[in-house]
Write an enzyme that holds these catalytic residues in place. Structure first.
Site, short mmCIF file in Angstrom:
data_model
loop_
_atom_site.label_atom_id
_atom_site.label_comp_id
_atom_site.label_asym_id
_atom_site.label_seq_id
_atom_site.Cartn_x
_atom_site.Cartn_y
_atom_site.Cartn_z
N LYS A 31 51.48 36.74 45.78
CA LYS A 31 51.05 37.79 46.70
C LYS A 31 51.42 37.37 48.12
O LYS A 31 51.31 36.18 48.47
CB LYS A 31 49.54 37.95 46.58
CG LYS A 31 48.94 39.08 47.44
CD LYS A 31 47.41 39.11 47.26
CE LYS A 31 46.78 40.26 48.00
NZ LYS A 31 45.31 40.29 47.79
N SER B 162 43.59 44.76 46.31
CA SER B 162 44.73 44.68 47.19
C SER B 162 45.96 44.01 46.59
O SER B 162 47.06 44.20 47.10
CB SER B 162 44.33 43.93 48.46
OG SER B 162 43.99 42.58 48.16
N SER C 230 40.05 42.14 44.34
CA SER C 230 41.47 42.39 44.58
C SER C 230 42.42 41.81 43.55
O SER C 230 43.61 42.11 43.58
CB SER C 230 41.87 41.87 45.96
OG SER C 230 41.45 42.77 46.95
#
Lengths: 488, 483
Positions: free
Chosen positions: A80, A155, A179
């Site tokens: 990420k 997210s 997330s």
């Protein structure tokens, strides 16, 4: 018939070890999948094919010498884009860090890289990990491989979508309020949020420091255990990190007699029918497998969302203060003095949701409001920690849906922050208490979208999570191939 | 002044001279090339985390123990949030309501020989900021068109020591700061150089009618970079506040800047901003909970503190209190004294050399005692050579001056400068005879009973010998011949 890139890391690692396949084959398989689907999924912000190919060649040469290989060696990975990578830009999905190239690696990547993992790129996410749909990325949304018009969740939406679409075999994300688990649920993959502190946060670009964790996206529960094993443990660079407990070898012990507590609200009002049905079916299987399934409640969980939306923005307002254009990143030139330069840089560099949370947090920490907001939220947090402690006196694991709904359409909740915040109602309590939780697919809803089931364990109780989740995973035996891949 | 009472409290910042910074492994070193002692942590790069320096914590515990503070069984770091370009994270990691050291006091010796006890409110740990240089022709911030920032200092361990408002005069405040500096120096935790900023001091001062219990409106004064500036600034501010109150004006609570050249305090901003630092517990650092065994181990390493040392010098070595006070005020003097006595020199003579001649020369040259080249052997040799008449007192001072410049051995300098006194009766006798022959008038008057003329004749002998005569012997020889 699946491609190499669609298999689990555990299978691939065995294939690499036996010489049946090479790291180069595997890397090329992922790269061709990326070529085939990435323009539709948009999971990545930065691709690193050269770095990956070079690493794969090295690994094959190294393996040919007969040297022992780690279980993560040669397995293609994505990170990420809130995890720092030396020399590879790391944006946090934000304009303000659009051109930021970190001078150092985050500890999880340092460890994986040291064991021969192959980095394919950095994945898209909500700006500074603030969001539940990936729509808050400054660089555009990610599309869910199960429905390209739907969000992948957030997210860590890019990491979830990349694993679901076979662009990588596994990926790391971060989980502050859900997330990792929520996008894992929406994309039909396994998402693990470890105990707070079990994985070093060094190099995790902070959103809310007391809640942030590094988590994993994998295609199977055993893969999650392997990937966690490679990144867990104390780090001298993170004062809040913990020693990893020794790994027990009871993963396939089954769950006969395991006390499973179904959380209050699992079949509550806000939970979609398709989610309820899939979860109920999974609970029936747990029962059939010999678990003692009962009900349990976290009496203060109703206040978790409110407490979270005070604590997380408060910490964020301070963590994000450093983005001022002085030392790195985006800068708006001009202005009468440095203060004006800083204000303009922040005004133009941050997106709307980030600004909303900075303002919320700044307000909550202000003199005169601190006790009523931040102080009160910390008290709720303590009560929730006690709720969990009591629940784990009666149960070995807790179970609930991961998300009240399956993937929703892009744009559907974009103008309704409250509806968006409710996406995390089942995931947030675990962050407040620092306990580990895992989401695994438990079926599809009538629209054909994956439903996630969440197991929650006590502090450092990852082992029991893996045991429960793997037993169920094997029993369900789901074939989770997104429609997107039927044409490739 | 008797109608007004002055109330002063001091906040002192002390940079610890640990090997590395407070929250990262960068060298903690003054004077390096700008931005060479920096890393992702002290530059506040995204994702970096602070890890407390154990040695710094050890040192603040040591300071707390020396000041009689309670070492908190649990203390917390907090974030102090405000935007400033030289602060890399735009928050400072500091402490708020749970500091490491709580309470304590410092016994302060005043110039008149009395002592007072100044309370310590708290001693807490924090990190220093970077340093900004504003680039403009005038050097003034408002005219600056650029700002250069050096982050070498960012993250240097900083201890803040807050006193109670217990001081009643600028002299007492200066004495407190001197005692605090001497204590920190004895503890070996900081190099306490005010001119380099490793010891900084802000003062809070108010005045009130004598006999009143209520505190007057206080003013904070910043930018005093020596103990002398502190004393001057407090004098100025006391006069200013008294004059304002006597003129019927009220005192504005504000921060004022000490302007050394103007000799005045000046209001820093016209519109005083009320800062809200939005303190909250630093989530990246777990609470500090020092084990009691560790604290006791540190207590065991406490050296003799200035107060005890002064008492020992007075009682065991017979030094006068004012000599002991000057001697103990800085560690370089104390060390030089101790080491010189250790090689056999007589304590009072050493103390006199160190606190008078040497201190005077260092002061004139503006040299810090720690940077002086004077070694114990130098002082011991000087004392010995004066005592045995090899050199005169005046000659010894010349030698000391040269030692300061060159560090050369005393006897080498004595020879180079031909300072050895003529103590040979034969050689000196010739000069004495010559002087007697040249000064018949003075000789006559002396013989007639004008005894004071002996001084004049000794002076003539000294002159004729080019200053090398031993004056004591010259006097003896003159008296012998003329009696």
């Amino acid at each position: 018939m699946t491609d190499l890139c669609d298999r689990t890391a555990t299978e691939l690692s065995a294939g690499l070890a036996s010489g049946e396949l090479s790291a180069v084959d595997l890397t090329e398989s992922c790269l061709s999948r990326i070529d085939a689907v990435e323009d539709r999924v948009k999971a990545f912000l930065t691709l690193t094919p050269e770095v990956a190919r070079e690493r794969a060649v090295e690994l094959d040469v190294h393996r040919a010498t007969g040297a022992p290989q780690s279980a993560v060696a040669g397995i293609p990975l994505a990170l990420k884009d809130v995890l720092t990578t030396r020399g590879i830009r790391t944006t946090c999905g934000s304009r303000i860090l659009e051109s930021y190239v970190p001078p150092y690696d985050c500890t999880p990547w340092t460890r994986l890289s040291g064991e021969g993992a192959v980095l394919l790129g950095k994945t898209n996410c909500d700006e500074f990990a603030m969001g539940s749909s990936n729509e808050n990325s400054a660089f555009g949304p990610v599309h869910n491989p199960w429905d390209l018009d739907a969000v992948p969740g957030g997210s860590s939406g890019g990491s979830a979508a990349a694993v679901a679409a076979g662009e990588v075999v596994w990926a790391l994300g971060t989980d502050t309020g859900g997330s990792v688990r929520q996008p894992a649920a929406l994309c039909g993959v396994v998402g693990l949020k470890p105990t707070y502190g079990l994985v070093s946060r060094y190099g995790l670009i902070a959103f809310a420091s007391s809640l942030d964790t590094v988590g994993t996206f994998t295609r199977s529960v055993p893969d999650a255990a392997v990937l966690l094993g490679a990144i867990a443990g104390r780090d001298p660079r993170d004062a809040t990190s913990l020693d990893a407990p020794p790994v027990a070898s009871d993963l396939d012990r089954g769950i006969a007699g395991l006390r499973v507590g179904v959380l209050d609200g699992t079949f509550g009002e806000g939970v979609a029918q398709g989610v309820r049905d899939a979860v109920r079916a999974a609970l029936d299987r747990l029962d059939a497998l010999g678990a003692e399934v009962g009900e349990v409640s976290l009496p203060h969980a109703d206040y978790a969302l409110s407490a979270y939306y005070l604590i997380a923005p408060s910490e964020a307002s301070s963590n994000l203060a450093r983005y001022d254009g002085v030392r790195y990143g985006f800068r708006v030139e001009g202005g009468a003095d440095s203060m004006e330069m800083m204000a303009r840089t922040r005004g133009q560099g941050f997106g709307a949701e980030v600004k909303r949370r900075i303002m919320l947090g700044t307000y909550a920490l202000s003199a005169g409001y601190y006790e009523a907001y931040y102080g009160q939220a910390q008290k709720v947090r303590t009560l929730i920690i006690r709720d969990y402690e009591r629940a784990f006196e009666e149960c070995d694991v807790l179970v609930s849906p991961t998300s009240p709904t399956t993937a929703f359409k892009i744009g559907e909740r974009a103008d309704d922050p409250m509806a968006m915040y409710l996406s995390d109602v089942f995931t947030i309590p675990a962050n407040l208490a620092g306990v580990p939780a895992i989401s695994l697919p438990c079926g599809l809803d009538p629209a054909g979208l994956p439903v996630g089931l969440q197991f929650t364990g006590p502090v450092l109780g990852e082992q029991v999570l893996f045991r429960a989740a793997e037993t169920l995973e094997r029993d369900l035996g789901l074939d989770l191939r997104p429609p997107l891949l039927s044409g490739v | 002044m008797s109608e007004w009472e002055t109330v002063i409290g001091l906040e002192c910042h002390v940079e610890l001279d640990t090997r590395t910074k407070m929250f990262c492994g960068c060298p903690n070193e003054f004077g390096a090339e700008p931005n060479t002692h920096v890393c992702p942590v002290c530059l506040g790069h995204p994702g970096s985390l602070p890890v407390p320096n154990e040695e710094a914590i050890r040192r603040i515990v040591k300071i707390g123990l020396a000041l009689g503070s309670e070492i908190a069984p649990r203390s917390l770091f907090h974030r102090k949030n405000y935007f400033y370009p030289d602060m890399p994270k735009n928050y400072q990691i500091s402490q708020f309501d749970l500091p490491i050291c709580v309470g304590g006091h410092l016994e302060v010796e005043l110039p008149d020989g009395t002592t007072s006890r100044v309370g310590i409110t708290r001693v807490h740990m924090e990190e220093d900021t970077g340093k900004t240089t504003h680039g403009s022709a005038s050097g003034r911030i408002h005219d600056a068109d650029s700002a250069l920032i050096d982050y070498n200092r960012a993250g240097v361990p900083l201890v803040e020591c807050v006193s109670e408002p217990d001081m009643r005069s600028p002299e007492e405040a200066a004495a407190y700061l001197r005692e605090l500096r001497a204590t920190l120096e004895a503890l070996d935790v900081s190099d306490v150089r005010m001119e380099e900023g490793s010891l900084r001091c802000d003062a809070n001062i108010s005045v009130r009618p004598s006999g009143s219990d209520a505190l007057g409106t206080k003013v904070e004064i910043k930018n005093m970079n020596s103990i002398r500036s502190l004393e001057r600034a407090l004098h100025f501010e006391r006069e200013r506040q008294v004059a304002a109150l006597e003129a019927g004006e009220s005192i504005v609570q504000e921060t004022r800047h000490w302007d050394e050249d103007a000799g005045a305090t000046k209001s820093m901003r016209s519109k005083e901003e009320a800062f809200d630092y939005r303190y909250f517990p630093e989530p990246d650092i777990p609470p500090l909970a020092p084990a009691s065994g560790w604290i006791e181990e540190i207590r065991g390493t406490l050296p003799e503190l200035p107060r005890a040392r002064r008492a020992r010098y007075e009682s065991d070595m017979g030094l006068r209190p004012e000599v002991a006070r000057v001697l103990v005020a800085n560690r370089a003097s104390t060390d030089l004294f101790e080491r010189t006595v250790a090689i056999g020199a007589e304590p009072k003579a050493v103390a006199n050399w160190v606190t008078q001649d040497l201190a005077g020369l260092l002061n004139e040259a503006g040299t810090d005692a720690r940077d002086s080249r004077v070694a114990p052997e130098h002082v011991a040799d000087l004392i010995r050579l004066v005592a045995d008449g090899t050199i005169s007192g005046a000659g010894a001072k010349q030698v000391l001056e040269e030692v300061l410049e060159t560090g050369d051995e005393v006897e080498m300098i004595v020879d180079r400068r031909s300072l050895r006194q003529v103590s040979d009766e034969g050689a000196l006798g010739e000069i004495v005879d010559m002087v007697i022959a040249e000064q018949p008038e003075a000789v006559e008057k002396l013989r007639a009973g004008k005894q004071e003329l002996i001084g004049f004749l000794v002076g003539q002998v000294m002159k004729s010998s080019g200053g090398s005569a031993n004056p004591k012997l010259a006097r003896e020889l003159l008296l012998e011949r003329l009696s």
